[in-house]
Design a protein around this motif. Structure first.
Motif, PDB file in Angstrom:
ATOM      1  N   SER B 519       0.903  -1.142  -0.269  1.00  0.00           N
ATOM      2  CA  SER B 519       0.060   0.049   0.478  1.00  0.00           C
ATOM      3  C   SER B 519       0.552   1.487  -0.118  1.00  0.00           C
ATOM      4  O   SER B 519       1.953   1.433   0.506  1.00  0.00           O
ATOM      5  CB  SER B 519      -0.818  -0.208   1.169  1.00  0.00           C
ATOM      6  OG  SER B 519       0.116  -0.074   2.401  1.00  0.00           O
ATOM      7  N   GLY B 520      -0.109   2.120   0.159  1.00  0.00           N
ATOM      8  CA  GLY B 520       1.021   3.650  -0.291  1.00  0.00           C
ATOM      9  C   GLY B 520       1.462   4.136  -1.918  1.00  0.00           C
ATOM     10  O   GLY B 520       1.934   5.346  -1.010  1.00  0.00           O
ATOM     11  N   PRO B 522       3.623   5.444  -4.180  1.00  0.00           N
ATOM     12  CA  PRO B 522       4.969   5.891  -4.518  1.00  0.00           C
ATOM     13  C   PRO B 522       5.665   5.977  -3.461  1.00  0.00           C
ATOM     14  O   PRO B 522       6.831   5.032  -2.957  1.00  0.00           O
ATOM     15  CB  PRO B 522       5.001   6.822  -5.478  1.00  0.00           C
ATOM     16  CG  PRO B 522       4.027   7.357  -6.272  1.00  0.00           C
ATOM     17  CD  PRO B 522       2.733   6.193  -4.715  1.00  0.00           C
ATOM     18  N   ALA B 523       4.642   6.355  -2.731  1.00  0.00           N
ATOM     19  CA  ALA B 523       5.641   6.167  -1.340  1.00  0.00           C
ATOM     20  C   ALA B 523       6.350   4.851  -0.084  1.00  0.00           C
ATOM     21  O   ALA B 523       7.201   4.944  -0.398  1.00  0.00           O
ATOM     22  CB  ALA B 523       5.093   6.876   0.371  1.00  0.00           C
ATOM     23  N   GLY B 524       4.881   4.013  -0.424  1.00  0.00           N
ATOM     24  CA  GLY B 524       5.673   2.812   0.227  1.00  0.00           C
ATOM     25  C   GLY B 524       5.911   2.421  -0.909  1.00  0.00           C
ATOM     26  O   GLY B 524       7.064   0.968  -0.922  1.00  0.00           O
ATOM     27  N   LEU B 526       8.419   3.086  -2.364  1.00  0.00           N
ATOM     28  CA  LEU B 526      10.252   4.254  -1.992  1.00  0.00           C
ATOM     29  C   LEU B 526      10.050   2.548  -1.077  1.00  0.00           C
ATOM     30  O   LEU B 526      11.674   2.316  -1.102  1.00  0.00           O
ATOM     31  CB  LEU B 526       9.841   4.870  -2.279  1.00  0.00           C
ATOM     32  CG  LEU B 526      11.369   5.555  -1.837  1.00  0.00           C
ATOM     33  CD1 LEU B 526      12.246   4.686  -2.707  1.00  0.00           C
ATOM     34  CD2 LEU B 526      11.365   6.998  -1.233  1.00  0.00           C
ATOM     35  N   SER B 527       9.672   2.929   0.162  1.00  0.00           N
ATOM     36  CA  SER B 527      10.338   1.568   1.134  1.00  0.00           C
ATOM     37  C   SER B 527      10.474   0.410   1.131  1.00  0.00           C
ATOM     38  O   SER B 527      11.150   0.049   1.474  1.00  0.00           O
ATOM     39  CB  SER B 527       8.897   2.093   2.408  1.00  0.00           C
ATOM     40  OG  SER B 527       8.559   3.366   2.428  1.00  0.00           O
ATOM     41  N   GLN B 530      13.672   0.329  -0.565  1.00  0.00           N
ATOM     42  CA  GLN B 530      15.455   0.227   0.333  1.00  0.00           C
ATOM     43  C   GLN B 530      14.800  -0.567   1.144  1.00  0.00           C
ATOM     44  O   GLN B 530      16.041  -1.390   1.669  1.00  0.00           O
ATOM     45  CB  GLN B 530      14.486   1.871   0.650  1.00  0.00           C
ATOM     46  CG  GLN B 530      15.132   2.733  -0.361  1.00  0.00           C
ATOM     47  CD  GLN B 530      14.438   4.193   1.009  1.00  0.00           C
ATOM     48  OE1 GLN B 530      13.606   4.460   1.788  1.00  0.00           O
ATOM     49  NE2 GLN B 530      14.847   5.289  -0.392  1.00  0.00           N
ATOM     50  N   GLN B 579      10.711   5.659  -8.779  1.00  0.00           N
ATOM     51  CA  GLN B 579      10.779   5.599  -7.622  1.00  0.00           C
ATOM     52  C   GLN B 579      11.929   4.091  -6.782  1.00  0.00           C
ATOM     53  O   GLN B 579      12.757   4.464  -5.650  1.00  0.00           O
ATOM     54  CB  GLN B 579       9.742   4.819  -6.613  1.00  0.00           C
ATOM     55  CG  GLN B 579       8.731   6.108  -6.729  1.00  0.00           C
ATOM     56  CD  GLN B 579       8.770   7.671  -6.267  1.00  0.00           C
ATOM     57  OE1 GLN B 579      10.085   7.567  -5.336  1.00  0.00           O
ATOM     58  NE2 GLN B 579       9.231   8.410  -6.456  1.00  0.00           N
TER      59      GLN B 579
END
Lengths: 209, 677, 254
Positions: B519-520, B522-524, B526-527, B530, B579
């Motif tokens: 979920s999330g 692009p932010a998800g 990216l996480s 990483q 991302q």
């Protein structure tokens, strides 16, 4: 007179600045804070999905209880949702039952709607020139016809100059379409930045603050 | 017990009353030394603020007043038999200002007498018709008033105005039309005195005017014989001066009636120059007034107060009567002075009521609006006819026709299993993709991101099935992940489809793992790029996915052999590229996208540095990929239907567009022609 | 914070954002008292303003659909624009007996649309008019969202529908339903496939980044005007940069 800034706005501004700076400035502390905040955002986004499903239930439940028009469809939706949820909760999302519902109900229904979309788009293309007859509409229609014709052989025959990696279709798809798309994307990117900055400054408050 | 004559109606009242019991007019003035002659001896008075000459005047007036009252009482006897409503009318006539009533009173006291016959004639004369009153004293009062203003005023009907060409004041023109305002104005004019005239001289003028006008009001036919020129103010003044008793020696030396040196040196009867000039001007104004007044004296005309009571059926309301306060005081110590404050406050003066129209005045515009409004209101109660819509419109027929044609064009080749159309040759990007997957070793982990919606299954399954088949042929360990909620189920479906069509057996965790939904957005992502172990801990069924041998060494996404992203949306493809790709180091990313996403994704493939190692686009890309594979899966099955369907769609769109465009142009021309017609 | 730690930082990107921010603030401060002078007319917004008034008079409802993109990704910006338009709708149509309704294909957007409506109704003193059903989630997948929104065109007397958000090609089903029911369709999206579909099917399409000008044209606030002006300036800057860069690349300097 000093205007009080609501707490929600302060949180938005603070968090937004940290995450934004974390993208541009490689600073360990900033990166850690960015990671933590992003993790929170992921969790909230997943919870928002669940809240959305509950909202869907609530809307259709009110239609059924209020005996509104076409409330029978709302009843079917509620029952289907509960049934599918029960299947996934009981047997798991990877179970044969859950996958059966997905493969034999959801995929065919949505594929049918996609087929309907093809008919709708064909019909809209036919009527487009009657609704707006101008140069842009003519260019639009002509380009669409070229791309359609060049996507597959015409009655089994590949037309030289149209098909193939060096044909007209490939040229349009790789040059003017890409260039136009890039230009629009740059503009959309600027609009996205502007919108994001407005939210960061607190000028735009879609969160009800 | 003494009696007081009411100055308004002339009826006797007990002297202890302050207000007349018949018409409620004041019997005793509030201010001033005036006292009824009945109860006061001449010469008596307050005396403190009154000069000797005023005292003498008072004595003179008192006697005359007394006499006039007696005369009025005599005339009143014949009027006792008059009907009651005239008495009421008389009481209503309290609207006549006191100064007017008082002026009439003073005129009577100065010896004016009128025979009853004259009164009767006078009743029918001019605008001051007395016939309805039937009271001689009323006639006497009006006559007194009339005679008093005779030198200055003319009240005649408009049709009887002299044709001498002189300008006639507006207030005077109204007398002939029986307008109360004009009537009122005439009253007002009667009280105005032109110029600044010394009080004793004004008094003399009035006396002379009375004498001359008395003669003028005898009989109507005689009015025309009156030499109005003889009634010029200057002449009148001279006569008044000659006939008035010498009072100059009684003039005080103190203000306000102090004469200037110039005037002090004047002999009695001699008019100062400034006064002569003013008198000439006033005479010029008064002469036409006199003529107008004279001409308006026609028989059978209503008196002014009665005229005012007539309902007015005109649009414009008449201006209310404005009391003229600039009258000349005719009695008391202030006699002859202009602008004297009334004895009674103005609030006790009843004004003539304003005349208003009794009919509602509506303009044409308002009438039009009212009718329109009425029409709208009436329409509300009338149900509008419901137009019956066409059950099957031409648009619906067209849609059905399109559907049937496309169904036949697409369905028939699939039904008969047609494979007559040649598969396209692989393009550069398809070849590069094939080469990359060819380098995958057995059990090497490959991240397979399935990010397309169930609705796009038809296209994306055909585009990606051969690539998944190729990966399975190479023995890669597939790690399935998705950023859409339906992605995990779609991924399972894809694996099962390739298993079924290509004969593979990717069934358990030893061959593939389903990470589920990230979920999330692009932010998800990216996480996940990483720290994938931090974002995904368990698989779709809750099993610990990272315990599988191929995934044991995976710490970041860069540890995977390849990243293959299958998506229908260009935004999802861009997010993966922007991302995730920066974190991949040497790991190549391969994209399998829908045809609609190609323009947005191609720059990433053709750019330098190349961010996307391989690109397969749509059914055509999948068919081209299958063309290079030893076996075909889905693209070959759909390719003939795809070709025929596209061709028919193009023909239909082209023909339909031309037809619709021509029809639209013809319809517009027809419409324009009809308009011109 | 040392320079070594900053190695790898995207200073150019940060500077770009800071310049953008500065332009927006300066334009907002200087243009507070100036009336909005659009550099070009967008007929869609003129038509929308007229339709809003007609909808109130005719007793019809206004419908805004926010698409299926959430607020966590790139599509979030178009969703925020959609919420801004929703807020303007709610203000203008508050005098109507049929308040506007918002549909979306994402749970976050559904919550935000409800919040926006509640906040707006509270601001104008019409809190009693608010109903959570005015901000509804139509479906969780794109096709499900389209299928869930289509009945609204047949069941409700709609005067106009505004498509403002992230859509896919499934938006053609919605615009077609609007056309069949004589509902004005004003459509804008940040998605290129959706824009292509909207151009062919919607009555008033918004092409390119015209959707992001909605706040300025609907007079949502001075900051919207300021950001529009800043966008215009930076667009020209980027155009010049691309031309110069391409020229330098062509000449071999890059």
């Amino acid at each position: 007179m000093r205007q009080k800034i609501p707490i929600s706005v302060s949180i938005v501004i603070g968090v937004g600045i940290i995450v934004l700076l974390g993208y541009f400035i490689k600073f360990p502390v900033l990166a850690v804070m960015q990671q933590i905040l992003l993790q929170w955002a992921l969790t909230l986004a997943a919870v928002a999905l669940l809240v959305g499903a509950i909202n869907l239930l609530n809307v259709h439940f009110r239609r059924v209880s209020g005996r509104q028009k076409n409330s029978s469809y709302s009843l079917i939706l509620i029952l289907s949702l509960l049934f599918t949820f029960a299947l996934g909760a009981l047997f798991g999302p990877k179970s044969a039952w859950s996958l059966w519902v997905f493969n034999h109900i959801q995929v065919p229904v949505e594929s049918s709607l996609m087929g309907l979309l093809a008919v709708v788009l064909a019909f809209a293309s036919v009527r487009m020139l009657r609704r707006q007859l101008n140069l842009f509409s003519l260019v639009f229609l002509a380009t669409a016809l070229v791309m359609l014709l060049g996507a597959a052989p015409v009655l089994g025959i590949e037309i030289p100059g149209l098909h193939g990696p060096d044909g007209l279709r490939a040229l349009i798809a790789q040059v003017p379409a890409v260039a136009g798309a890039r230009g629009i994307l740059i503009g959309i990117g600027l609009g996205t930045i502007a919108t994001g900055l407005r939210v960061l400054m607190g000028a735009d408050r879609p969160y009800g603050g | 017990m003494g009696e007081i004559r009411c100055p308004m109606c002339g009826k006797p009242n007990p002297d202890e009353l302050d207000v007349c019991q018949y018409c409620e007019a004041r019997l005793k003035p509030l201010i001033g030394p005036f006292e009824p002659a009945d109860t006061h001896e001449p010469g008596e008075g307050k005396g403190d603020s009154v000069t000797d000459w005023l005292d003498s005047l008072r004595e003179h007036e008192g006697g005359e007043l007394f006499e006039a009252e007696e005369e009025i009482s005599e005339g009143e006897e014949g009027a006792d038999e008059s009907p009651e409503w005239p008495a009421e009318v008389a009481s209503e006539e309290a609207g006549i200002p006191d100064w007017l009533a008082g002026l009439g009173k003073s005129l009577q006291e100065e010896g004016e007498t009128l025979p009853e016959a004259e009164v009767g004639a006078e009743q029918d004369a001019g605008p001051f018709r007395m016939g309805d009153l039937g009271e001689a004293e009323k006639a006497g009062e009006e006559q007194d008033f009339w005679t008093a203003i005779a030198p200055q005023e003319e009240s005649e009907p408009a049709e009887q105005l002299p044709s001498s060409g002189e300008e006639i004041p507006d207030w005077l023109q109204g007398f002939g039309e029986s307008e109360p305002a004009a009537q009122v104005e005439s009253d007002q004019v009667a009280q105005t005195e032109p110029g600044e005239v010394p009080d004793w001289l004004a008094e003399l003028e009035e006396t002379a005017g009375l004498e001359t006008s008395t003669d003028a009001l005898e009989v109507e036919p005689e009015l025309e014989e009156i030499d109005w020129e003889a009634l010029q103010p200057d002449q009148v003044d001279l006569e008044a001066e000659q006939e008035s008793p010498p009072v100059s020696e009684d003039l005080p030396a103190a203000a306000p009636f102090t004469l200037d040196e110039e005037e002090a040196g004047l002999e009695i009867g001699e008019m100062p120059e400034w006064l002569a000039e003013v008198s000439e001007e006033s005479s010029a104004e008064e002469a036409p007034l006199l003529e107008e007044v004279d001409a308006s004296l026609t028989p059978a005309e209503l008196p002014g107060w009665l005229e005012a009571m007539r309902p007015v059926e005109t649009a414009a309301p008449v201006a209310p009567f404005i009391e003229e306060s600039e009258g000349i005081e005719s009695r008391g110590p202030l006699a002859g002075l202009r602008g004297v404050l009334p004895i009674e406050p103005e609030i006790t003066h009843l004004e003539k009521p304003t005349a208003y129209a009794i009919k509602l005045q509506i303009s044409d515009n308002e009438r039009e609006h009212a009718s329109l409004f009425e029409e709208l209101v009436l329409k509300e109660g009338v149900p509008a006819p419901v137009e019956k819509g066409i059950a099957i419109s031409p648009q619906n027929i067209l849609r059905v026709v399109i559907f049937l044609l496309l169904f036949l064009a697409v369905g028939w080749p699939i039904y008969i299993g047609s494979q007559s159309v040649d598969l396209p040759l692989p393009s550069r990007e398809v070849n590069q993709t094939s080469q990359l997957i060819d380098s995958v070793m057995v059990s090497e982990p490959v991240l397979l991101a399935v990010d397309y919606e169930p609705g796009f299954s038809g296209e994306m399954d055909a585009a990606s099935a051969s690539i998944v088949d190729h990966l399975m042929i190479r023995g890669a360990y597939l790690a399935l992940v998705s950023t859409t909620p339906t992605g995990p189920a779609q991924a399972e479906r894809l694996i099962k489809t390739v298993n079924n069509t290509a004969g593979h057996a990717y069934l358990d965790a030893s061959q593939y793992a389903n990470f589920g939904y990230v979920s999330g957005g692009p932010a998800g992502l990216l996480s996940f790029a990483q720290a994938p172990r931090g974002v995904i801990r368990y698989g779709l069924n809750g099993e610990p996915v990272w315990e599988a041998a191929p995934l044991a060494d995976i710490q970041t996404l860069a540890d995977f052999a390849y990243i293959v992203v299958i998506t229908d949306r260009p935004e999802t493809a861009r997010v993966w590229i922007e991302q995730v790709q920066p974190t991949l180091r040497d790991t190549e990313m391969i994209l399998v996208v829908s045809a609609q996403a190609e323009p947005l994704v191609r720059p990433y493939y053709e750019g330098l540095p190349q961010q996307v190692g391989g690109l397969v686009t749509g059914v055509a890309g999948g068919a081209a990929y299958e063309n290079g594979m030893p076996r075909t899966i889905l693209a070959r099955k759909y390719w003939d239907a795809f070709s025929y369907g596209l061709t028919l769609a193009v023909i239909f769109i082209l023909a339909g567009s031309i037809f619709n465009t021509l029809a639209g142009i013809l319809a517009k021309r027809k419409y324009t022609f009809k308009d011109q017609k | 914070m040392s320079l070594e730690n900053l190695a790898g930082s995207d200073i150019a990107g940060l500077l770009f954002v800071l310049v953008f921010l500065g332009l927006m603030i300066s334009f907002a401060l200087s243009g507070r008292k100036r009336a909005f002078q659009p550099s070009r007319e967008i007929p869609a917004f003129d038509r929308l303003q007229r339709v809003i008034g007609l909808a109130v008079e005719a007793g019809k409802r206004l419908h805004l659909t926010l698409g299926r993109g959430g607020i966590t990704g790139l599509e979030g910006a178009s969703a925020v624009i959609g919420l801004t338009i929703l807020e303007r709708f709610a203000r203008v149509a508050s005098v109507s007996d049929r308040p506007p309704v918002a549909t979306s294909g994402d749970g976050t957007l559904a919550i935000l649309s409800q919040d926006t409506l509640r906040k707006t109704f509270k601001t104008i003193g019409a809190e009693g008019q608010y109903d959570p059903a005015f901000g509804q989630l139509s479906g969780l997948t794109p096709m499900g969202y389209a299928a869930g929104t289509m009945p609204l065109f047949y069941d409700e007397p709609l005067a106009a529908t505004v498509f403002a958000g992230h859509f896919g090609s499934e938006v053609a089903l919605l615009t077609d339903a609007a056309g069949q029911n004589d509902v004005l369709a004003l459509a804008g999206s940040d998605s290129l496939p959706a824009q292509a579909v909207m151009y062919a099917t919607a009555e008033q399409p918004l092409i390119g980044e015209e959707l992001y000008a909605a706040g300025a044209y609907l007079k949502a606030g001075p900051m919207h005007l300021a950001s529009l002006r800043a966008q215009d300036i930076l667009r020209w800057v980027l155009v010049l940069a691309i031309i110069i860069g391409a020229g330098l690349k062509l000449l071999g300097f890059l």
